[in-house]
Design a protein around this motif. Structure first.
Motif, PDB file in Angstrom:
ATOM      1  N   ARG A  96     -11.794  29.721   9.350  1.00 24.06           N
ATOM      2  CA  ARG A  96     -12.340  28.619   8.706  1.00 24.06           C
ATOM      3  C   ARG A  96     -11.550  27.404   8.891  1.00 24.06           C
ATOM      4  O   ARG A  96     -10.198  27.766   8.694  1.00 24.06           O
ATOM      5  CB  ARG A  96     -12.927  28.777   7.451  1.00 24.06           C
ATOM      6  CG  ARG A  96     -14.324  29.729   7.382  1.00 24.06           C
ATOM      7  CD  ARG A  96     -14.725  29.748   6.120  1.00 24.06           C
ATOM      8  NE  ARG A  96     -13.767  30.228   4.907  1.00 24.06           N
ATOM      9  CZ  ARG A  96     -13.953  30.302   3.524  1.00 24.06           C
ATOM     10  NH1 ARG A  96     -14.893  29.201   3.316  1.00 24.06           N
ATOM     11  NH2 ARG A  96     -12.912  30.810   2.866  1.00 24.06           N
ATOM     12  N   PRO A  97     -11.800  26.203   8.598  1.00 23.44           N
ATOM     13  CA  PRO A  97     -10.854  24.857   8.245  1.00 23.44           C
ATOM     14  C   PRO A  97     -10.128  25.213   7.029  1.00 23.44           C
ATOM     15  O   PRO A  97     -10.914  25.894   6.255  1.00 23.44           O
ATOM     16  CB  PRO A  97     -11.757  23.756   8.429  1.00 23.44           C
ATOM     17  CG  PRO A  97     -13.398  24.127   9.231  1.00 23.44           C
ATOM     18  CD  PRO A  97     -13.083  25.538   8.728  1.00 23.44           C
ATOM     19  N   PRO A 129     -14.555  24.612   3.970  1.00 22.64           N
ATOM     20  CA  PRO A 129     -13.280  25.007   4.208  1.00 22.64           C
ATOM     21  C   PRO A 129     -12.571  25.804   3.255  1.00 22.64           C
ATOM     22  O   PRO A 129     -13.062  26.082   2.165  1.00 22.64           O
ATOM     23  CB  PRO A 129     -12.710  23.690   4.290  1.00 22.64           C
ATOM     24  CG  PRO A 129     -13.472  22.860   3.245  1.00 22.64           C
ATOM     25  CD  PRO A 129     -14.926  23.323   3.048  1.00 22.64           C
ATOM     26  N   LEU A 176      -6.834  18.152   6.413  1.00 21.30           N
ATOM     27  CA  LEU A 176      -7.613  18.974   6.799  1.00 21.30           C
ATOM     28  C   LEU A 176      -7.168  19.615   8.233  1.00 21.30           C
ATOM     29  O   LEU A 176      -6.956  18.797   9.140  1.00 21.30           O
ATOM     30  CB  LEU A 176      -9.138  18.486   7.072  1.00 21.30           C
ATOM     31  CG  LEU A 176     -10.205  19.396   7.580  1.00 21.30           C
ATOM     32  CD1 LEU A 176     -10.617  20.508   6.859  1.00 21.30           C
ATOM     33  CD2 LEU A 176     -11.536  18.556   7.993  1.00 21.30           C
ATOM     34  N   ALA A 214      -8.093  22.568  11.543  1.00 22.87           N
ATOM     35  CA  ALA A 214      -8.771  23.586  12.214  1.00 22.87           C
ATOM     36  C   ALA A 214      -8.100  24.875  11.932  1.00 22.87           C
ATOM     37  O   ALA A 214      -6.846  24.985  11.737  1.00 22.87           O
ATOM     38  CB  ALA A 214      -8.906  22.930  13.725  1.00 22.87           C
ATOM     39  N   LEU A 256      -7.033  17.568  11.546  1.00 25.13           N
ATOM     40  CA  LEU A 256      -8.430  16.901  11.787  1.00 25.13           C
ATOM     41  C   LEU A 256      -8.380  15.700  11.111  1.00 25.13           C
ATOM     42  O   LEU A 256      -8.988  14.627  11.555  1.00 25.13           O
ATOM     43  CB  LEU A 256      -9.501  17.756  11.375  1.00 25.13           C
ATOM     44  CG  LEU A 256      -9.716  19.065  12.273  1.00 25.13           C
ATOM     45  CD1 LEU A 256     -10.728  19.927  11.830  1.00 25.13           C
ATOM     46  CD2 LEU A 256      -9.755  19.018  13.919  1.00 25.13           C
ATOM     47  N   ARG A 274     -15.900  16.018  10.433  1.00 21.97           N
ATOM     48  CA  ARG A 274     -14.695  17.011  10.931  1.00 21.97           C
ATOM     49  C   ARG A 274     -15.088  18.423  10.558  1.00 21.97           C
ATOM     50  O   ARG A 274     -14.844  19.389  11.333  1.00 21.97           O
ATOM     51  CB  ARG A 274     -13.233  16.544  10.945  1.00 21.97           C
ATOM     52  CG  ARG A 274     -13.190  15.439  11.711  1.00 21.97           C
ATOM     53  CD  ARG A 274     -12.100  14.556  11.396  1.00 21.97           C
ATOM     54  NE  ARG A 274     -12.171  13.358  12.467  1.00 21.97           N
ATOM     55  CZ  ARG A 274     -13.068  12.366  12.559  1.00 21.97           C
ATOM     56  NH1 ARG A 274     -14.065  12.361  11.707  1.00 21.97           N
ATOM     57  NH2 ARG A 274     -12.944  11.451  13.570  1.00 21.97           N
ATOM     58  N   LEU A 275     -15.837  18.522   9.431  1.00 19.31           N
ATOM     59  CA  LEU A 275     -16.048  19.831   9.188  1.00 19.31           C
ATOM     60  C   LEU A 275     -17.354  20.499  10.012  1.00 19.31           C
ATOM     61  O   LEU A 275     -17.274  21.438  10.370  1.00 19.31           O
ATOM     62  CB  LEU A 275     -16.468  20.035   7.710  1.00 19.31           C
ATOM     63  CG  LEU A 275     -15.435  19.882   6.796  1.00 19.31           C
ATOM     64  CD1 LEU A 275     -15.656  19.696   5.233  1.00 19.31           C
ATOM     65  CD2 LEU A 275     -14.156  21.033   6.732  1.00 19.31           C
ATOM     66  N   ASP A 290     -18.147  18.847  12.938  1.00 18.14           N
ATOM     67  CA  ASP A 290     -17.752  19.229  14.146  1.00 18.14           C
ATOM     68  C   ASP A 290     -16.244  19.048  14.514  1.00 18.14           C
ATOM     69  O   ASP A 290     -15.443  17.848  14.500  1.00 18.14           O
ATOM     70  CB  ASP A 290     -18.143  17.892  15.253  1.00 18.14           C
ATOM     71  CG  ASP A 290     -18.285  17.862  16.394  1.00 18.14           C
ATOM     72  OD1 ASP A 290     -17.395  18.795  17.125  1.00 18.14           O
ATOM     73  OD2 ASP A 290     -18.580  17.124  17.351  1.00 18.14           O
ATOM     74  N   SER A 291     -15.446  20.033  14.763  1.00 18.35           N
ATOM     75  CA  SER A 291     -13.998  20.277  14.680  1.00 18.35           C
ATOM     76  C   SER A 291     -13.437  19.393  15.868  1.00 18.35           C
ATOM     77  O   SER A 291     -12.350  19.451  16.285  1.00 18.35           O
ATOM     78  CB  SER A 291     -13.350  21.581  14.626  1.00 18.35           C
ATOM     79  OG  SER A 291     -13.911  22.516  15.504  1.00 18.35           O
ATOM     80  N   SER A 292     -14.430  19.216  16.913  1.00 14.72           N
ATOM     81  CA  SER A 292     -13.706  18.722  18.358  1.00 14.72           C
ATOM     82  C   SER A 292     -13.747  17.075  18.091  1.00 14.72           C
ATOM     83  O   SER A 292     -13.203  16.668  18.985  1.00 14.72           O
ATOM     84  CB  SER A 292     -14.827  18.868  19.404  1.00 14.72           C
ATOM     85  OG  SER A 292     -16.200  18.152  19.164  1.00 14.72           O
ATOM     86  N   THR A 335      -8.786  13.369  15.589  1.00 12.58           N
ATOM     87  CA  THR A 335      -8.086  13.339  14.166  1.00 12.58           C
ATOM     88  C   THR A 335      -8.333  11.920  13.742  1.00 12.58           C
ATOM     89  O   THR A 335      -8.411  10.979  14.297  1.00 12.58           O
ATOM     90  CB  THR A 335      -6.772  13.876  14.166  1.00 12.58           C
ATOM     91  OG1 THR A 335      -5.960  13.773  13.242  1.00 12.58           O
ATOM     92  CG2 THR A 335      -5.819  12.598  15.354  1.00 12.58           C
TER      93      THR A 335
END
Length: 211
Positions: A64-65, A96, A151, A153, A159, A183-184, A186-188, A191
């Motif tokens: 998890r993040p 997270p 945050l 990844a 992120l 970003r939680l 979609d981690s793609s 930053t």
């Protein structure tokens, strides 16, 4: 002796009262401007680690993040940051791993950091409160301001870096909160960063950082 002109002194008193009112209004305006300027003045946030800073006591979750928030336990501004953290976790669709990291200055006794802010963070479901003796972890990640959130990844890529309040001591919707939530989901996403509003993390007392 010169005779007093009728109405002279009442006129003077009226003028003096008017001058006092103007002076008082000016002082109020200056005070309001100083408070507004202070509330909207971000703390330093340069030099933050570009990725997870390995080698410390803080662990990164491999699945998890991981969200870190660094806090000065006596910072009144950071009450809003902790409130926002509670809001963030309530809204997050992806939860997270969260660590609220409280600095303990050199020479402070063990438990010095366990103040009201610690208890507030500890009461949030899913938040682990962590003591940071002498600010070793904060220095490892390059953090200088209370309320700074990071945050990461699962692979350690950063992120988000910044604050999740819009000003010192102000709760409510803001860009930092939205960027973390995005970003939680979609981690793609690339930053992102925002300004941080809080006391200097390594100040001996937050009083020295307040007007």
């Amino acid at each position: 002796m010169q005779a007093a002109v009728p109405g002279q002194y009442p006129a003077f008193k009226s003028w003096a009262r008017g001058l006092l009112v103007v002076a008082w209004a000016a002082l109020v305006a200056v005070g309001a401007w100083l408070l507004t300027s202070y509330a909207n003045a971000p703390g330093p946030s340069s030099g933050v680690a570009a990725g997870w800073a390995a080698g410390g006591a803080l662990g990164r979750d491999p699945v998890r993040p991981t969200l870190l928030m660094f806090l000065h336990p006596h910072c009144p501004c950071s009450r809003a940051s902790v409130e926002q953290l509670n809001t963030l976790l309530a809204r997050a669709t992806v939860k997270p791993v969260v660590k609220a990291v409280f600095i303990r200055p050199p020479g402070a006794a063990a438990g010095w950091e366990r103040q009201g802010l610690w208890r507030s963070a500890e009461a949030i479901p899913g938040v682990e409160t962590v003591a940071d003796p002498e600010g070793a972890e904060a220095r490892r990640f390059g953090i200088e301001t209370s309320g700074h959130a990071l945050l990461f990844a699962p692979d350690g890529a950063r992120l988000f870096s910044g604050g999740i309040t819009s000003a010192r001591g102000h709760s409510g919707d803001n860009a930092g909160l939205d960027l973390v939530l995005e970003r939680l989901r979609d981690s793609s996403l690339p930053t992102a960063s925002t300004s941080v509003f809080g006391c200097l993390l390594f100040a001996a007392s937050c009083d020295e950082d307040h007007p």
